[in-house]
Design a protein around this motif. Structure first.
Motif, PDB file in Angstrom:
ATOM      1  N   GLY A   1       3.598   2.302   2.630  1.00 54.18           N
ATOM      2  CA  GLY A   1       4.213   3.275   2.082  1.00 54.18           C
ATOM      3  C   GLY A   1       5.609   2.062   1.169  1.00 54.18           C
ATOM      4  N   ARG A   2       4.635   1.775   1.017  1.00 48.64           N
ATOM      5  CA  ARG A   2       5.620   0.885  -0.388  1.00 48.64           C
ATOM      6  C   ARG A   2       4.712   1.760  -1.302  1.00 48.64           C
ATOM      7  NH1 ARG A   2       7.212  -1.137   4.598  1.00 48.64           N
ATOM      8  NH2 ARG A   2       8.409  -2.531   4.079  1.00 48.64           N
ATOM      9  N   GLN A   3       5.210   2.146  -2.255  1.00 50.95           N
ATOM     10  CA  GLN A   3       4.775   2.869  -3.540  1.00 50.95           C
ATOM     11  C   GLN A   3       5.748   1.910  -4.485  1.00 50.95           C
ATOM     12  OE1 GLN A   3       3.093   5.841  -4.163  1.00 50.95           O
ATOM     13  NE2 GLN A   3       2.467   4.941  -6.743  1.00 50.95           N
ATOM     14  N   VAL A   4       4.222   0.968  -5.357  1.00 57.21           N
ATOM     15  CA  VAL A   4       4.559   0.542  -6.319  1.00 57.21           C
ATOM     16  C   VAL A   4       5.304   1.384  -7.504  1.00 57.21           C
ATOM     17  CG1 VAL A   4       4.621  -1.462  -8.430  1.00 57.21           C
ATOM     18  CG2 VAL A   4       3.926  -2.048  -6.021  1.00 57.21           C
ATOM     19  N   GLY A   5       7.079   1.439  -8.441  1.00 58.28           N
ATOM     20  CA  GLY A   5       7.174   1.202  -9.581  1.00 58.28           C
ATOM     21  C   GLY A   5       7.347   1.380 -11.374  1.00 58.28           C
ATOM     22  N   ALA A   6       7.245  -0.127 -10.258  1.00 58.65           N
ATOM     23  CA  ALA A   6       6.569  -0.947 -11.628  1.00 58.65           C
ATOM     24  C   ALA A   6       7.153  -2.363 -11.440  1.00 58.65           C
ATOM     25  CB  ALA A   6       8.694  -0.684 -12.732  1.00 58.65           C
ATOM     26  N   VAL A   7       6.516  -2.997 -12.555  1.00 61.72           N
ATOM     27  CA  VAL A   7       6.115  -4.481 -12.584  1.00 61.72           C
ATOM     28  C   VAL A   7       6.756  -4.879 -13.199  1.00 61.72           C
ATOM     29  CG1 VAL A   7       4.677  -6.050 -12.372  1.00 61.72           C
ATOM     30  CG2 VAL A   7       4.303  -4.238 -11.037  1.00 61.72           C
ATOM     31  N   ARG A   8       7.229  -6.173 -13.702  1.00 55.46           N
ATOM     32  CA  ARG A   8       7.803  -6.331 -14.928  1.00 55.46           C
ATOM     33  C   ARG A   8       7.970  -8.080 -15.034  1.00 55.46           C
ATOM     34  NH1 ARG A   8      11.558  -2.496 -13.103  1.00 55.46           N
ATOM     35  NH2 ARG A   8      12.327  -3.792 -11.992  1.00 55.46           N
ATOM     36  N   ARG A   9       7.958  -8.830 -16.034  1.00 53.86           N
ATOM     37  CA  ARG A   9       7.866 -10.333 -16.708  1.00 53.86           C
ATOM     38  C   ARG A   9       9.151 -10.772 -15.740  1.00 53.86           C
ATOM     39  NH1 ARG A   9       3.448 -13.139 -18.469  1.00 53.86           N
ATOM     40  NH2 ARG A   9       4.863 -14.804 -16.776  1.00 53.86           N
ATOM     41  N   ALA A  10       9.363 -11.579 -15.809  1.00 51.72           N
ATOM     42  CA  ALA A  10      10.403 -12.550 -14.786  1.00 51.72           C
ATOM     43  C   ALA A  10      10.523 -13.772 -15.115  1.00 51.72           C
ATOM     44  CB  ALA A  10      10.877 -12.110 -13.738  1.00 51.72           C
ATOM     45  N   GLY A  11      11.153 -14.769 -15.607  1.00 48.77           N
ATOM     46  CA  GLY A  11      10.463 -15.992 -15.991  1.00 48.77           C
ATOM     47  C   GLY A  11       8.872 -16.493 -16.312  1.00 48.77           C
ATOM     48  N   ASP A  12       8.737 -17.591 -15.745  1.00 49.28           N
ATOM     49  CA  ASP A  12       7.364 -17.636 -15.379  1.00 49.28           C
ATOM     50  C   ASP A  12       6.247 -16.872 -13.894  1.00 49.28           C
ATOM     51  OD1 ASP A  12       7.693 -18.806 -13.407  1.00 49.28           O
ATOM     52  OD2 ASP A  12       7.350 -20.691 -13.813  1.00 49.28           O
ATOM     53  N   GLY A  13       6.955 -15.837 -13.951  1.00 49.31           N
ATOM     54  CA  GLY A  13       6.051 -14.629 -12.423  1.00 49.31           C
ATOM     55  C   GLY A  13       6.303 -13.069 -12.948  1.00 49.31           C
ATOM     56  N   PHE A  14       6.742 -12.099 -11.697  1.00 51.33           N
ATOM     57  CA  PHE A  14       6.582 -11.118 -12.030  1.00 51.33           C
ATOM     58  C   PHE A  14       7.798 -10.772 -10.843  1.00 51.33           C
ATOM     59  CE2 PHE A  14       2.588 -12.367 -13.184  1.00 51.33           C
ATOM     60  CZ  PHE A  14       2.458 -11.920 -14.411  1.00 51.33           C
TER      61      PHE A  14
ATOM     62  N   GLU B   1       0.967  -1.305   0.090  1.00 51.62           N
ATOM     63  CA  GLU B   1      -0.110  -0.133  -0.146  1.00 51.62           C
ATOM     64  C   GLU B   1       1.149   0.742   0.343  1.00 51.62           C
ATOM     65  OE1 GLU B   1      -2.507   3.330   0.074  1.00 51.62           O
ATOM     66  OE2 GLU B   1      -3.025   1.080  -0.513  1.00 51.62           O
ATOM     67  N   ALA B   2       0.629   2.269  -0.771  1.00 49.19           N
ATOM     68  CA  ALA B   2       1.481   3.444  -1.230  1.00 49.19           C
ATOM     69  C   ALA B   2       1.488   4.047   0.458  1.00 49.19           C
ATOM     70  CB  ALA B   2       1.694   3.911  -2.663  1.00 49.19           C
ATOM     71  N   SER B   3       0.559   4.760   0.476  1.00 54.66           N
ATOM     72  CA  SER B   3      -0.312   5.470   1.604  1.00 54.66           C
ATOM     73  C   SER B   3      -0.089   4.704   3.055  1.00 54.66           C
ATOM     74  CB  SER B   3      -1.253   5.691   1.366  1.00 54.66           C
ATOM     75  OG  SER B   3      -2.065   5.030   2.486  1.00 54.66           O
ATOM     76  N   ASP B   4      -0.056   5.588   4.321  1.00 58.85           N
ATOM     77  CA  ASP B   4       0.676   5.104   5.291  1.00 58.85           C
ATOM     78  C   ASP B   4      -0.610   4.406   6.175  1.00 58.85           C
ATOM     79  OD1 ASP B   4      -1.548   6.954   5.574  1.00 58.85           O
ATOM     80  OD2 ASP B   4       0.289   8.468   6.907  1.00 58.85           O
ATOM     81  N   ARG B   5      -1.917   4.126   6.241  1.00 60.50           N
ATOM     82  CA  ARG B   5      -2.428   3.207   6.110  1.00 60.50           C
ATOM     83  C   ARG B   5      -3.342   2.529   5.071  1.00 60.50           C
ATOM     84  NH1 ARG B   5      -7.232   8.011   8.448  1.00 60.50           N
ATOM     85  NH2 ARG B   5      -6.508   9.522   7.168  1.00 60.50           N
ATOM     86  N   PRO B   6      -4.266   1.473   5.446  1.00 58.07           N
ATOM     87  CA  PRO B   6      -4.288   0.440   4.204  1.00 58.07           C
ATOM     88  C   PRO B   6      -5.932   0.753   4.216  1.00 58.07           C
ATOM     89  CG  PRO B   6      -4.465  -0.338   6.202  1.00 58.07           C
ATOM     90  CD  PRO B   6      -3.275   0.501   6.681  1.00 58.07           C
TER      91      PRO B   6
END
Length: 352
Positions: free
Chosen positions: A96-109, A33-38
């Protein structure tokens, strides 16, 4: 690099519902979750926001809304409810976890978090909602307007616009609700391309959502058939129709042009306006998927069928408008879609 079963991006209603459903399928999700609370976007909505569905129809699976089940919870009650749900959830919820990018990695991410943290996951649930991407339509002359332009995402209470001439653009619940409360402190017009449609909040002594649930309309899988989803009507207990009927605020067709601070209406009348507030909705906020070929269309919208990526197995979406049914992006519908998605991911990942 940390390895996990499933990364859920977003800790709002759909993210928490997804995490709970995944746990029930024997998977181990990590919620980012990017913000400080879910609590997702709920803390950022305008102060007077109240649910249009009673508490009994506004809960996540296994977590009844506290208090009178027939009341209509306020925004802050929803925030407290979701925060409590997250605390009781048997899953790893990280704020406090802002996701910047998701990429393919093998058969996952591979999931990259701002600050350099990296996780690899066998599956990803994109549940980041749409509040971070307000829709600002191309309105005639809006770019040349010299007054204040803001979106409903920026609006908190009417005080900041008191005493000013304001146009609220939109035909949905938020547009009507905001325009009605602004009318008490400002000269306000509600402008829209389409007529305002209403649905009664109570029918034969029962809330509308009782009938939607009883008939199954609430959960019917009709999203797959809709190329252009219909705009929902205003859920009204009578006060909003009455307010617009007496011109408080008045309702007009959308303006035809703007010159500086002057707006031209369809009847040719011109007047000076201080502010235009766009209550024109949102679009899925998924910039972190831009690096996955085929995940999004050219407009940045997800390519999916009922939440499943059309291109990438293991990538699913949660909380999209009309993802599967008319309630897919609501508190009352998030759990149904999450349960379906979790079953599919469990089968894909070999946990069933």
């Amino acid at each position: 690099m940390e390895r996990v079963d499933v990364v859920v991006i977003g800790g709002g209603q759909s993210g928490l519902a997804s995490a709970g459903a995944l746990v029930r399928q024997g998977l181990t999700p990590v919620v980012l979750e990017a913000s400080d609370r879910p609590a997702g976007s709920w803390p950022h909505y305008y102060d007077s926001l109240t649910l249009f569905s009673p508490a009994r129809y506004s809960a996540l699976p296994g977590r009844p809304f506290p208090g009178d089940p027939d009341r209509y919870p306020h925004r802050d009650e929803v925030v407290a409810y979701l925060t409590d749900c997250a605390a009781r959830l048997d899953a790893d919820v990280r704020t406090g976890r802002q996701v910047g990018a998701v990429r393919r990695a093998g058969d996952g991410f591979e999931v990259e978090v701002a600050g350099g943290e990296l996780l690899t996951a066998r599956a990803v649930v994109a549940a980041s909602g749409s509040f971070g991407r307000p829709h600002r339509p191309d309105l005639p002359g809006l770019d040349a307007f010299t007054g204040t332009v803001l979106h409903a995402a920026d609006y908190r209470d009417p005080a900041a616009l008191a005493g000013r001439r304001v146009i609220v653009v939109g035909a949905g619940n938020s547009a009507v609700q905001i325009a009605a409360e602004l009318h008490d402190v400002a000269r306000t017009t509600l402008a829209s391309r389409n007529p305002i449609r209403y649905a009664p909040q109570r029918v034969l002594g029962r809330d509308l959502h009782f009938w939607l649930t009883l008939t199954g309309i609430d959960r019917a899988p009709i999203g797959r058939f809709l190329r252009t989803p219909p705009s929902p009507p205003i859920i009204d207990d009578g006060r909003y129709r009455a307010a617009l009927t007496r011109g408080a605020p008045d309702h007009r067709p959308l303006f035809t042009g703007i010159d500086g601070a002057k707006v031209t209406w369809s009847d040719g009348m011109r007047e000076e306006v201080d502010a235009i507030l766009l209550a024109t909705g949102y679009r899925p906020d998924l910039p972190y998927l831009a690096g996955i070929d085929g995940a999004l269309d050219p407009a940045g919208l997800p390519r999916h069928r009922e939440g499943r990526s059309l291109v990438h197995p293991g990538l699913v979406f949660a909380g999209l408008e009309w993802q599967r049914s008319l309630t897919s992006n609501s508190l009352r519908g998030a759990g149904r879609d999450a349960a379906r998605t979790a079953r599919e991911l469990a089968a894909l990942l070999g946990r069933r």
